[in-house]
Every structure is written in C-alpha cells, then in structure tokens.
Scaffold this active site. Structure first.
Site, PDB file in Angstrom:
ATOM      1  N   ASN A  62       2.032  -7.503  13.094  1.00  0.00           N
ATOM      2  CA  ASN A  62       1.233  -8.289  12.145  1.00  0.00           C
ATOM      3  C   ASN A  62       1.469  -9.778  12.444  1.00  0.00           C
ATOM      4  OD1 ASN A  62       0.758  -9.925   9.766  1.00  0.00           O
ATOM      5  ND2 ASN A  62       0.458  -8.023   8.640  1.00  0.00           N
ATOM      6  N   HIS A 122       1.823 -14.424   9.853  1.00  0.00           N
ATOM      7  CA  HIS A 122       2.722 -15.569   9.671  1.00  0.00           C
ATOM      8  C   HIS A 122       2.469 -16.697  10.663  1.00  0.00           C
ATOM      9  CE1 HIS A 122       5.006 -14.082   6.367  1.00  0.00           C
ATOM     10  NE2 HIS A 122       5.136 -12.923   6.958  1.00  0.00           N
ATOM     11  N   HIS A 169      -4.187  -9.477   7.940  1.00  0.00           N
ATOM     12  CA  HIS A 169      -4.666  -9.251   6.580  1.00  0.00           C
ATOM     13  C   HIS A 169      -5.592 -10.409   6.219  1.00  0.00           C
ATOM     14  CE1 HIS A 169      -3.400  -8.441   2.085  1.00  0.00           C
ATOM     15  NE2 HIS A 169      -4.719  -8.464   2.253  1.00  0.00           N
ATOM     16  N   ARG A 180      -7.129 -12.039   3.560  1.00  0.00           N
ATOM     17  CA  ARG A 180      -7.024 -12.052   2.100  1.00  0.00           C
ATOM     18  C   ARG A 180      -8.218 -12.763   1.494  1.00  0.00           C
ATOM     19  NH1 ARG A 180      -1.459 -11.105   0.173  1.00  0.00           N
ATOM     20  NH2 ARG A 180      -2.345 -11.706  -1.814  1.00  0.00           N
ATOM     21  N   ARG A 208      -5.281 -17.308   2.631  1.00  0.00           N
ATOM     22  CA  ARG A 208      -4.081 -18.152   2.722  1.00  0.00           C
ATOM     23  C   ARG A 208      -3.499 -18.197   4.138  1.00  0.00           C
ATOM     24  NH1 ARG A 208       0.320 -14.636  -0.632  1.00  0.00           N
ATOM     25  NH2 ARG A 208      -1.199 -14.897  -2.279  1.00  0.00           N
ATOM     26  N   GLU A 262      -6.127  -5.340   7.624  1.00  0.00           N
ATOM     27  CA  GLU A 262      -5.703  -5.034   6.253  1.00  0.00           C
ATOM     28  C   GLU A 262      -6.642  -5.757   5.302  1.00  0.00           C
ATOM     29  OE1 GLU A 262      -1.706  -6.127   5.468  1.00  0.00           O
ATOM     30  OE2 GLU A 262      -0.909  -4.889   7.083  1.00  0.00           O
ATOM     31  N   THR A 265       2.103  -8.355  -0.034  1.00  0.00           N
ATOM     32  CA  THR A 265       1.684  -7.107  -0.671  1.00  0.00           C
ATOM     33  C   THR A 265       2.899  -6.474  -1.357  1.00  0.00           C
ATOM     34  OG1 THR A 265       0.223  -6.878   1.226  1.00  0.00           O
ATOM     35  CG2 THR A 265       0.380  -4.997  -0.244  1.00  0.00           C
ATOM     36  N   GLU A 313      -0.848   4.672   5.259  1.00  0.00           N
ATOM     37  CA  GLU A 313       0.303   3.872   5.670  1.00  0.00           C
ATOM     38  C   GLU A 313       1.277   3.931   4.520  1.00  0.00           C
ATOM     39  OE1 GLU A 313      -0.262  -0.141   7.235  1.00  0.00           O
ATOM     40  OE2 GLU A 313       1.741  -0.689   6.524  1.00  0.00           O
ATOM     41  N   HIS A 369       6.183  -2.402   5.916  1.00  0.00           N
ATOM     42  CA  HIS A 369       6.596  -3.397   4.926  1.00  0.00           C
ATOM     43  C   HIS A 369       8.111  -3.510   4.884  1.00  0.00           C
ATOM     44  CE1 HIS A 369       6.303  -6.251   1.716  1.00  0.00           C
ATOM     45  NE2 HIS A 369       5.025  -6.301   1.993  1.00  0.00           N
ATOM     46  N   GLY A 370       8.586  -4.674   5.297  1.00  0.00           N
ATOM     47  CA  GLY A 370      10.019  -4.961   5.209  1.00  0.00           C
ATOM     48  C   GLY A 370      10.862  -4.316   6.294  1.00  0.00           C
TER      49      GLY A 370
HETATM   50  N1  PXP Z   1       1.905  -3.175   6.130  1.00  0.00           N
HETATM   51  C1  PXP Z   1       1.215  -3.764   5.112  1.00  0.00           C
HETATM   52  C2  PXP Z   1       0.168  -2.974   4.416  1.00  0.00           C
HETATM   53  C3  PXP Z   1       1.482  -5.094   4.733  1.00  0.00           C
HETATM   54  O1  PXP Z   1       0.775  -5.655   3.737  1.00  0.00           O
HETATM   55  C4  PXP Z   1       2.466  -5.820   5.444  1.00  0.00           C
HETATM   56  C5  PXP Z   1       2.724  -7.255   5.060  1.00  0.00           C
HETATM   57  O2  PXP Z   1       1.644  -8.045   5.403  1.00  0.00           O
HETATM   58  C6  PXP Z   1       3.148  -5.185   6.491  1.00  0.00           C
HETATM   59  C7  PXP Z   1       2.861  -3.857   6.802  1.00  0.00           C
HETATM   60  C8  PXP Z   1       4.187  -5.887   7.296  1.00  0.00           C
HETATM   61  O3  PXP Z   1       5.247  -6.228   6.463  1.00  0.00           O
HETATM   62  P1  PXP Z   1       6.408  -7.174   7.013  1.00  0.00           P
HETATM   63  O4  PXP Z   1       5.801  -8.507   7.284  1.00  0.00           O
HETATM   64  O5  PXP Z   1       7.391  -7.179   5.908  1.00  0.00           O
HETATM   65  O6  PXP Z   1       6.930  -6.521   8.284  1.00  0.00           O
END
Ligand code: PXP
Length: 236
Positions: free
Chosen positions: A6, A9, A42, A44, A48, A69, A100, A150, A190-191
């Site tokens: 992703n 950032h 993503h 949005r 942002r 996303e 998210t 997911e 995520h995370g």
């Molecule tokens: N999957 C989804 C659906 C997300 O919204 C995000 C965050 O944008 C991620 C994965 C990736 O999360 P992280 O940036 O914490 O690795």
C-alpha cells in the site's frame, strides 16, 4: 503468501508540501521492480492522500495488480468502474479516522454492499470485502457474491498481551479456513509489520497480505529494495 504494498503514505508525504515529490507512481513502479505482487491504494472521499490522478496513472503503469480500496459510495464506484483496477476492496470510511479502523459490517449494510458488488462486477472488477474474522460476516459476504475477503488484522497486530494475540490469530485461522471452504479468496491486512508477520505466516489459508505503514517506514531507513526483500524473506 503474496505481498501487496500500500503506497498511500507516499502520497501523504507528497501532499505535505502540495508539490509533486515523492511521487507515488514512481514509488509503485520501483516496488514492482523489487518484487511486490501488487500495488494497493485507498482513494478516500476526502482525498487526504491518493487522488484521482494517481489512480488513473497507476492504472496505466502498474503491471502486477492494482487493488483499489474504496468506500461503497457512488462517486468512488463510478471512478472505479471507469478505471477498472483488477480488484476493488470495499472498506468502511469515517472522515475523522486516522486510518481504517475495522471491518465492514456486511450484514447491516447488505443492500448498499450488494448493489456496489453488482456495479463493480458489471465493470469486470473482482470485489473483496474488508471484514473482521467473523463467521456470520463471511457467510454474508459469500451469499452476496464477493469474490474475496480481506480479514482485518488490526486486533491481532495491536494486541496488548500474548494471550490476546494468539486468541485473535486462532480466530483468523478459523475464519480463513471457513472462507476458503465457501470458495472465497482470502487476503489479510492492517498493522502487519516485521515483528508480527512471522506467526501470521503459519495461517495456510491466507493467499495475500496487504501492508503499507511498516514497509514504507522501513524504506526510509534502509531503502525500498531492502525493505521489500526483508518482508519477502519473512513471508516465505
Ligand atoms: N488493508 C486495508 C483494508 C487498509 O485500510 C490498510 C490501511 O490503509 C491496510 C491493509 C494496510 O495497513 P497498514 O498500513 O497498517 O499496513
């Protein structure tokens, strides 16, 4: 386990000055060269980070797989149907959130989500639903025609004790197995980071992880090529 990056950032950093650097498109191309299996962004509603120009350019340049996303709102659905990413991942979206915060409630929003899946399928886009490792949510996702899910890994990633972490890992393992039995593809994210990914790779039914923050942050210190190859090594 496939590994998709992703790059939101990078757009956050670019937007901090309202200029063009660093460009998420160049970054995505380099990430593909260094071996990721796909690029995730993503778009949005508040734009942002990633904007419409980014998504359109990524569609022209990404050769692996583009995973968009998005919230199930008409403005973004129309853009997705026009741009045609290989995959659209539906996520909940709140304007005040930093990122998210959890999975979609497919059961409570069944009409909106079914309708969104239908529109995306008509445009030949596969659809994934970002949900908690919850059997009822998974059953509903399958019933309304999602191609993939997911699984939200935020609770696993942010667990405050080993016990909570292993409990959540077990939930994810059971959920992934169940989803596979129903014929769904299974992604997760995520995370996830360099420390918590190792235990996670013991879950055989997960096809792909989507990681952003940890890899982008590490690339600042060690460079993108190394940040990607270190994560790849852990996923093997
Ligand atoms: N999957 C989804 C659906 C997300 O919204 C995000 C965050 O944008 C991620 C994965 C990736 O999360 P992280 O940036 O914490 O690795």
């Amino acid at each position: 386990m496939r590994f998709c990056l992703n790059v939101d950032h990078i757009a956050v950093l670019r937007n901090a000055r309202g200029e063009v650097n660093p460009d998420p498109i160049t970054f995505a191309l380099m990430a593909e060269e260094y071996g990721v299996d796909g690029i995730v962004v993503h778009l949005r509603e508040d734009r942002r980070h990633i904007n419409e120009r980014d998504v359109r350019l990524l569609r022209e340049t990404v050769k692996t797989k583009l995973d968009l996303e998005m919230a199930a709102v008409q403005e973004i659905i129309d853009i997705a149907c026009d741009v045609k990413p290989e995959l659209a991942t539906l996520v909940p979206e709140r304007r005040e959130e930093l990122t998210t915060e959890g999975g979609l409630n497919v059961i409570d929003n069944i009409e909106v989500i079914s309708n969104t899946i239908e529109q995306l399928h008509d445009a030949d886009i596969e659809v994934s639903l970002f949900i908690e490792p919850d059997i009822e949510q998974i059953n509903t996702a399958a019933e309304i025609g999602a191609d993939l899910i997911e699984i939200h890994t935020g609770i696993y990633a942010n667990a405050s004790s080993e016990e909570e972490m292993f409990d959540e890992l077990e939930k994810i393992r059971i959920a992934a197995k169940h989803a596979k039995k129903l014929g769904l593809g299974v992604n997760a994210g995520h995370g996830l980071n360099y420390l918590n990914i190792k235990e996670f790779t013991s879950i055989e039914d997960i096809d792909e992880v989507s990681i952003g923050q940890a890899v982008i942050a590490r690339s600042v210190f060690v460079g993108l090529e190394k940040a990607i190859s270190e994560m790849r090594a852990l996923l093997r």
